[in-house]
Enzyme design. Structure first.
Site, short mmCIF file in Angstrom:
data_model
loop_
_atom_site.label_atom_id
_atom_site.label_comp_id
_atom_site.label_asym_id
_atom_site.label_seq_id
_atom_site.Cartn_x
_atom_site.Cartn_y
_atom_site.Cartn_z
N ASP A 1 48.93 38.35 36.81
CA ASP A 1 48.00 37.38 37.00
C ASP A 1 48.87 36.24 37.11
OD1 ASP A 1 46.12 39.71 36.35
OD2 ASP A 1 46.01 38.15 34.04
N GLU B 1 39.42 40.72 41.61
CA GLU B 1 40.26 39.31 41.33
C GLU B 1 41.09 38.50 42.13
OE1 GLU B 1 41.36 40.99 37.39
OE2 GLU B 1 40.01 41.48 36.45
#
Ligand SMILES: C[C@@H](N)C(=O)N[C@H](C)C(=O)O
Ligand SMILES: [Zn+2]
Length: 265
Positions: free
Chosen positions: A180, A245
């Site tokens: 991430d 995402e």
């Protein structure tokens, strides 16, 4: 290297809102069995020996970090020191509003994945040397995945899997093969504006809806271009984004990761 095992104080907070930017957090009492120091460990420390060592020689390692090392994972900053890290799950500033990684604020990845991330960083630096990748999470133990999954149990299954992978199948993070991250502007010290925050559950965070939100004016061209820049450099390193995402990139499919690596439990 001397290993010191300890637990950081963990204040348990409840998530009044899943948005990490929310400040509406309700405090719960401190849970007594999750607190502070392991006294047995402290008693066994050779304090005199520690005092005789220079401060910079003293390395404090959490159990979680030891687990990563035992699994053959590498700290991304030991592979590429120009990549920045800001591990939100080591702080209260995350969608769970509590510390998930006690005493551990690094990003560990499979060595091959770390090399690929370094390649992505070089691609970014070639475009603009005043920008850098900033990683929020790499390898995530399945136990933490389970905590995330359980915390969102009011969300219907089909919606929940868009935000948190089902721990039964394992997240690609659990195999050290997902990261991430965002882009940090070194001139301003700010992350590039992606039009939605990290771990923002709203559909505006979905790459697959970008064109729609751009057309409606809910995302600006700059925001979409910032996401495209992140995808471009990550693609140069062999990563791809997921549809829901803007910050989550995989280096391997789940099937391939399962073939190649063990889950970090
Ligand atoms: C929780 C979020 N940061 C994330 O990484 N989600 C993906 C889908 C995952 O859990 O694998
Ligand atoms: Zn992720």
């Amino acid at each position: 290297m001397k290993r010191i095992t300890y637990l950081f104080p963990i204040l348990l907070f409840t998530s009044a809102c899943s948005n990490p930017n929310s400040d509406s957090v309700e405090k719960l009492p401190v849970k007594s069995d999750s607190i502070v120091l392991n006294e047995d460990t402290l008693e066994n420390l050779d304090v005199e020996e520690l005092n005789n060592r220079g401060g910079d020689e003293l390395e404090v390692m959490s159990e979680l970090e030891q687990k990563m090392i035992d699994a053959g994972l590498v700290d991304i900053q030991s592979v590429d020191s120009t990549i920045q890290v800001d591990v939100k799950y080591a702080t209260m500033d995350n969608f769970m509003n509590r510390i998930l990684y006690a005493g551990y604020d690094k990003v560990y990845l499979q060595p091959v994945v770390a090399e690929r991330l370094s390649k992505a960083q070089k691609a970014l630096k070639n475009i603009d040397s005043t920008l850098t990748l900033i990683a929020f999470d790499g390898t995530r133990p399945r136990s933490v995945q389970q905590e995330m999954w359980d915390a969102l149990d009011t969300i219907p299954f089909n919606e929940r899997v868009k935000f948190v992978s089902n721990p039964v199948n394992g997240s690609i993070h659990n195999y050290g093969s997902a990261v991430d991250l965002s882009i940090l502007d070194l001139k301003t010290g700010l992350w590039l504006d992606m039009g939605a925050g990290y771990d923002d559950l709203r559909k505006i965070a979905y790459p697959r809806h970008e064109e729609k939100f751009l057309a409606s004016g809910e995302l600006t061209l700059d925001q979409v271009n910032n996401r495209k820049l992140l995808r471009k450099v990550m693609s140069a390193g062999g990563f791809w984004v997921i549809e829901t995402e803007w910050w989550h990139f995989n280096a391997f499919s789940r099937k391939k990761a399962k073939e190649l690596f063990e889950v970090v439990e």
